[in-house]
Design a protein around this motif. Structure first.
Motif, PDB file in Angstrom:
ATOM      1  N   UNK A 151       0.828  -1.196   0.000  1.00  0.00           N
ATOM      2  CA  UNK A 151       0.000   0.000   0.000  1.00  0.00           C
ATOM      3  C   UNK A 151       0.866   1.251   0.000  1.00  0.00           C
ATOM      4  N   UNK A 152       0.291   2.324  -0.594  1.00  0.00           N
ATOM      5  CA  UNK A 152       1.014   3.587  -0.661  1.00  0.00           C
ATOM      6  C   UNK A 152       1.325   4.116   0.725  1.00  0.00           C
ATOM      7  N   UNK A 153       0.389   3.897   1.674  1.00  0.00           N
ATOM      8  CA  UNK A 153       0.616   4.374   3.043  1.00  0.00           C
ATOM      9  C   UNK A 153       1.816   3.682   3.680  1.00  0.00           C
ATOM     10  N   UNK A 154       2.030   2.394   3.336  1.00  0.00           N
ATOM     11  CA  UNK A 154       3.187   1.673   3.874  1.00  0.00           C
ATOM     12  C   UNK A 154       4.488   2.255   3.338  1.00  0.00           C
ATOM     13  N   UNK A 155       4.508   2.576   2.040  1.00  0.00           N
ATOM     14  CA  UNK A 155       5.701   3.184   1.455  1.00  0.00           C
ATOM     15  C   UNK A 155       5.982   4.550   2.075  1.00  0.00           C
ATOM     16  N   UNK A 156       4.928   5.266   2.400  1.00  0.00           N
ATOM     17  CA  UNK A 156       5.116   6.580   3.017  1.00  0.00           C
ATOM     18  C   UNK A 156       5.808   6.458   4.372  1.00  0.00           C
ATOM     19  N   UNK A 157       5.526   5.368   5.096  1.00  0.00           N
ATOM     20  CA  UNK A 157       6.168   5.186   6.404  1.00  0.00           C
ATOM     21  C   UNK A 157       7.673   5.000   6.240  1.00  0.00           C
ATOM     22  N   UNK A 158       8.066   4.205   5.235  1.00  0.00           N
ATOM     23  CA  UNK A 158       9.493   4.027   4.980  1.00  0.00           C
ATOM     24  C   UNK A 158      10.151   5.316   4.538  1.00  0.00           C
ATOM     25  N   UNK A 159       9.450   6.090   3.720  1.00  0.00           N
ATOM     26  CA  UNK A 159      10.006   7.362   3.247  1.00  0.00           C
ATOM     27  C   UNK A 159      10.149   8.334   4.412  1.00  0.00           C
ATOM     28  N   UNK A 160       9.199   8.309   5.325  1.00  0.00           N
ATOM     29  CA  UNK A 160       9.267   9.210   6.483  1.00  0.00           C
ATOM     30  C   UNK A 160      10.493   8.916   7.337  1.00  0.00           C
ATOM     31  N   UNK A 161      10.855   7.638   7.470  1.00  0.00           N
ATOM     32  CA  UNK A 161      12.058   7.295   8.242  1.00  0.00           C
ATOM     33  C   UNK A 161      13.303   7.897   7.614  1.00  0.00           C
ATOM     34  N   UNK A 162      13.407   7.782   6.296  1.00  0.00           N
ATOM     35  CA  UNK A 162      14.580   8.329   5.603  1.00  0.00           C
ATOM     36  C   UNK A 162      14.602   9.851   5.685  1.00  0.00           C
ATOM     37  N   UNK A 163      13.439  10.464   5.506  1.00  0.00           N
ATOM     38  CA  UNK A 163      13.370  11.928   5.573  1.00  0.00           C
ATOM     39  C   UNK A 163      13.723  12.412   6.973  1.00  0.00           C
ATOM     40  N   UNK A 164      13.252  11.673   7.983  1.00  0.00           N
ATOM     41  CA  UNK A 164      13.581  12.049   9.362  1.00  0.00           C
ATOM     42  C   UNK A 164      15.085  11.990   9.600  1.00  0.00           C
ATOM     43  N   UNK A 165      15.730  10.944   9.084  1.00  0.00           N
ATOM     44  CA  UNK A 165      17.191  10.840   9.232  1.00  0.00           C
ATOM     45  C   UNK A 165      17.890  11.976   8.502  1.00  0.00           C
ATOM     46  N   UNK A 166      17.361  12.350   7.353  1.00  0.00           N
ATOM     47  CA  UNK A 166      17.962  13.445   6.590  1.00  0.00           C
ATOM     48  C   UNK A 166      17.756  14.789   7.287  1.00  0.00           C
ATOM     49  N   UNK A 167      16.617  14.939   7.944  1.00  0.00           N
ATOM     50  CA  UNK A 167      16.318  16.211   8.610  1.00  0.00           C
ATOM     51  C   UNK A 167      17.202  16.469   9.824  1.00  0.00           C
ATOM     52  N   UNK A 168      17.844  15.433  10.341  1.00  0.00           N
ATOM     53  CA  UNK A 168      18.722  15.628  11.491  1.00  0.00           C
ATOM     54  C   UNK A 168      19.855  16.604  11.175  1.00  0.00           C
ATOM     55  N   UNK A 185      24.162   8.090   7.139  1.00  0.00           N
ATOM     56  CA  UNK A 185      24.436   6.660   7.101  1.00  0.00           C
ATOM     57  C   UNK A 185      24.532   6.083   8.509  1.00  0.00           C
ATOM     58  N   UNK A 186      25.192   6.787   9.408  1.00  0.00           N
ATOM     59  CA  UNK A 186      25.364   6.283  10.770  1.00  0.00           C
ATOM     60  C   UNK A 186      24.023   6.156  11.495  1.00  0.00           C
ATOM     61  N   UNK A 187      23.111   7.094  11.241  1.00  0.00           N
ATOM     62  CA  UNK A 187      21.818   7.056  11.925  1.00  0.00           C
ATOM     63  C   UNK A 187      20.931   5.920  11.427  1.00  0.00           C
ATOM     64  N   UNK A 188      21.206   5.417  10.214  1.00  0.00           N
ATOM     65  CA  UNK A 188      20.363   4.372   9.642  1.00  0.00           C
ATOM     66  C   UNK A 188      21.046   3.012   9.567  1.00  0.00           C
ATOM     67  N   UNK A 189      22.339   2.954   9.886  1.00  0.00           N
ATOM     68  CA  UNK A 189      23.081   1.698   9.737  1.00  0.00           C
ATOM     69  C   UNK A 189      22.413   0.547  10.488  1.00  0.00           C
ATOM     70  N   UNK A 190      22.130   0.754  11.762  1.00  0.00           N
ATOM     71  CA  UNK A 190      21.549  -0.329  12.570  1.00  0.00           C
ATOM     72  C   UNK A 190      20.146  -0.677  12.091  1.00  0.00           C
ATOM     73  N   UNK A 191      19.348   0.342  11.796  1.00  0.00           N
ATOM     74  CA  UNK A 191      17.965   0.107  11.342  1.00  0.00           C
ATOM     75  C   UNK A 191      17.943  -0.688  10.037  1.00  0.00           C
ATOM     76  N   UNK A 192      18.785  -0.293   9.087  1.00  0.00           N
ATOM     77  CA  UNK A 192      18.832  -0.987   7.799  1.00  0.00           C
ATOM     78  C   UNK A 192      19.409  -2.388   7.976  1.00  0.00           C
ATOM     79  N   UNK A 193      20.431  -2.514   8.821  1.00  0.00           N
ATOM     80  CA  UNK A 193      21.050  -3.825   9.065  1.00  0.00           C
ATOM     81  C   UNK A 193      20.031  -4.807   9.640  1.00  0.00           C
ATOM     82  N   UNK A 194      19.268  -4.372  10.641  1.00  0.00           N
ATOM     83  CA  UNK A 194      18.284  -5.250  11.264  1.00  0.00           C
ATOM     84  C   UNK A 194      17.142  -5.563  10.311  1.00  0.00           C
ATOM     85  N   UNK A 195      16.717  -4.561   9.530  1.00  0.00           N
ATOM     86  CA  UNK A 195      15.639  -4.807   8.565  1.00  0.00           C
ATOM     87  C   UNK A 195      16.091  -5.795   7.500  1.00  0.00           C
ATOM     88  N   UNK A 196      17.333  -5.676   7.057  1.00  0.00           N
ATOM     89  CA  UNK A 196      17.861  -6.605   6.049  1.00  0.00           C
ATOM     90  C   UNK A 196      17.937  -8.018   6.602  1.00  0.00           C
TER      91      UNK A 196
END
Length: 578
Positions: free
Chosen positions: A2-19, A94-105
């Motif tokens: 669903x589009x709403x599910x993709x938006x959740x993933x995009x929000x995580x990346x945008x949040x990391x970028x906004x830091x 990259x550092x803020x998402x390394x663990x999240x992406x590693x665990x998701x993978x």
């Protein structure tokens, strides 16, 4: 999805970028002054050609030159600083998402779906990081100045402005065509390269088998086909990208010369000064430089964009784990309640409606033919695969109520194929813990009857091993794997074909470890083919085609096995099992 599910993933990346949003503002401010200082060259040319040469004042020339040197130094410093800032922005992202992406993978990866987005997750994150630190992203801060430079050219003369605007429009059109026409070739090149690398990695990991079975020639030909496809796609992609890059560079150089030629004509017509002619040519180069830079880095842009989209898909499919309240050390009571399991990437369940209970101090054997679902059950009990239906509870708590690492401390697991990691034997037994307990390492090895074996290695527990086990035999690997499963004193031990590579001494040591677990009030589940593996079992569960056929005391199940087998054959010949 669903589009709403993709938006959740995009929000995580945008949040990391906004830091790093404050740093983006610093880069924007530095870019403002950097581009403003780029006017130094044209203004210097105007002054030299229109004033210094006319007045023949050496003092004015010296003063202007010193001022220009200072301004160019400041421009270089600001440009260097904004580059360093963007490097740190990319590193922070990259550092803020390394663990999240590693665990998701890890959660998403599975042998059944080796080419999903999880397989390239870390490379995708690195692609985004490289994009954030590349000149292509820096040009985003410079492109808004292109209209300013074009307007400056138009101030010298309208014809110069028309030429500059037309050239800029053509370059923008080339950029759009570049994006459209190179997208698919780059994607095909990436897929072909990944397939080639996967075959190469698989062949290297199974080098001994390839060598022993005389498969070197056939394996090389198989890899060469994939490699040739990868090289061809890479060449096609490179040719197309190179065409656009060369066209852009040629056009920009031509436009600068055309600007100079048109300016010279206007000078001859007394409609322009020589200084404005030179300044217009320089401004033209400054105006079009960011566009050319973006096109030259387009491969980085596309890889970063593809990486971003892959990460959005991965993080959307694997949401972050919610924080869990720490639970006390559980008792060794396991309840499997109507569990159905679909392996990742599969549409058909390999385990259906399985229910049983394991009490503390009890050993349960799971038997059945190959493909019956024994390994699937082991992966479900250890939390590797989540049930599609039903629940698995440890001391009353569902497995998903435990943190994965905490659950791994309570449940020891010996998989069917033991895989070690690069490091020492001690590090492997301690599960790569950064703070291993030496006493627990030796204790686990002793329980697995591996202590004496390990001491005979060149460096004992500090002997280094490779990911494929190196020179270790199958039995040695299995004993070290059993020691790893016993490390830390788990309350439940899950063994998948634990004696497949063990000799008589090893099998006896295994049975002794099972007896010790039962005596300590802990539980053991054994997936087995060989009768020796279920010697210490109190209860048996028989599976066939993913369905439980019998469960009860060992002797009763064994007596009914032949009768059940005949009934199953009759049912299957009459139309299949319901």
């Amino acid at each position: 999805m669903h589009k709403s599910d993709l938006e959740k993933g995009k929000e995580e990346l945008i949040h990391a970028r906004k830091q790093s949003r404050p740093l983006y503002w610093f880069v924007a401010v530095f870019s403002f002054f950097t581009n403003l200082l780029m006017l130094t060259g044209p203004i210097y040319m105007l002054q030299v050609y229109d004033r210094v040469l006319g007045s023949r004042s050496e003092a004015t020339l010296l003063a202007l030159t010193l001022l220009v040197a200072f301004l160019y130094g400041m421009m270089g410093l600001l440009d260097f600083t904004r580059g360093r800032i963007m490097a740190r922005v990319g590193a922070r992202f990259q550092d803020s998402l390394d663990r999240r992406v590693f665990e998701a993978a890890l959660k998403k990866s599975s042998p059944q779906a080796p080419q999903n987005v999880a397989a390239t997750a870390q490379r995708d994150l690195e692609s985004v990081q490289r994009l954030m630190t590349s000149p292509a992203l820096m040009s985003v801060f410079d492109i808004p100045w292109t209209p300013v430079f074009l307007a400056g050219i138009a101030l010298f003369h309208p014809w110069l402005g028309i030429l500059a605007l037309s050239g800029g429009a053509v370059l923008i059109l080339i950029t759009v065509l570049n994006q459209i026409l190179t997208r698919r070739p780059l994607m095909r090149s990436s897929v072909a390269s990944f397939r080639s690398d996967s075959i190469s990695d698989q062949l290297r990991s199974e080098a001994e088998m390839v060598q022993s079975l005389g498969m070197r020639g056939a394996a090389f030909q198989r890899w060469q086909v994939a490699r040739a496809e990868s090289l061809q796609e890479t060449i096609n992609s490179s040719d197309l990208s190179g065409t656009f890059s060369s066209t852009t560079k040629t056009l920009r150089l031509f436009l600068q010369s055309a600007m100079l030629g048109l300016g010279a004509y206007l000078v001859l017509q007394n409609q322009l000064t020589p200084g404005a002619m030179i300044a217009g040519s320089i401004l033209m180069g400054r105006a079009l430089s960011p566009i050319e830079q973006a096109i030259g880095q387009w491969a980085v842009v596309q890889r970063g964009t593809k990486g971003w989209n892959n990460l959005v898909e991965l993080l959307s499919e694997v949401p972050p784990s919610p924080p869990r309240t720490p639970l006390p050390t559980p008792k060794a009571k396991l309840e499997v309640q109507a569990v159905t399991v679909l392996p990742p990437g599969q549409q058909q369940a390999t385990l259906r409606n399985v229910s049983f209970v394991v009490q503390p101090g009890q050993a349960v054997g799971v038997i059945g033919p190959s493909g019956a679902g024994k390994t699937t059950l082991a992966r479900a009990i250890t939390g590797v695969w989540r049930p599609a239906g039903g629940k698995i509870r440890l001391d009353g708590a569902a497995l998903d109520q435990y943190e994965p690492d905490v659950l791994g401390q309570h449940i020891g697991y010996l998989p069917q194929r033991v895989q070690l990691f690069d490091g020492t034997i001690a590090e492997n037994i301690a599960r790569l813990s950064p703070n291993p307990d030496s006493e627990q390492i030796v204790k686990a090895a002793q329980k697995a009857a591996a202590h004496e074996m390990i001491l005979k290695f060149p460096d004992g527990y500090d002997t280094r091993v490779s990911a494929n086990g190196g020179l270790l035999s199958g039995g040695q690997l299995q004993r070290i794997g059993l020691a790893r499963a016993l490390y830390g004193g788990p309350v439940l031990l899950v063994l998948d074909e634990p004696n497949s590579n063990l000799d008589n001494d090893g099998s006896e040591a295994l049975n002794q470890a099972i007896r010790a677990m039962k005596a300590d009030g802990k539980s053991v589940i054994i997936m087995a083919h060989r009768p020796a593996a279920i010697k210490e079992c109190d209860t048996l569960l028989m599976l066939d085609n993913g369905t439980p056929m019998a469960f009860g005391p060992k002797d009763e199940v064994l007596k009914s096995m032949v009768k059940n087998h005949q009934a199953i054959q009759q049912t299957q010949s009459g139309g299949g099992v319901s």
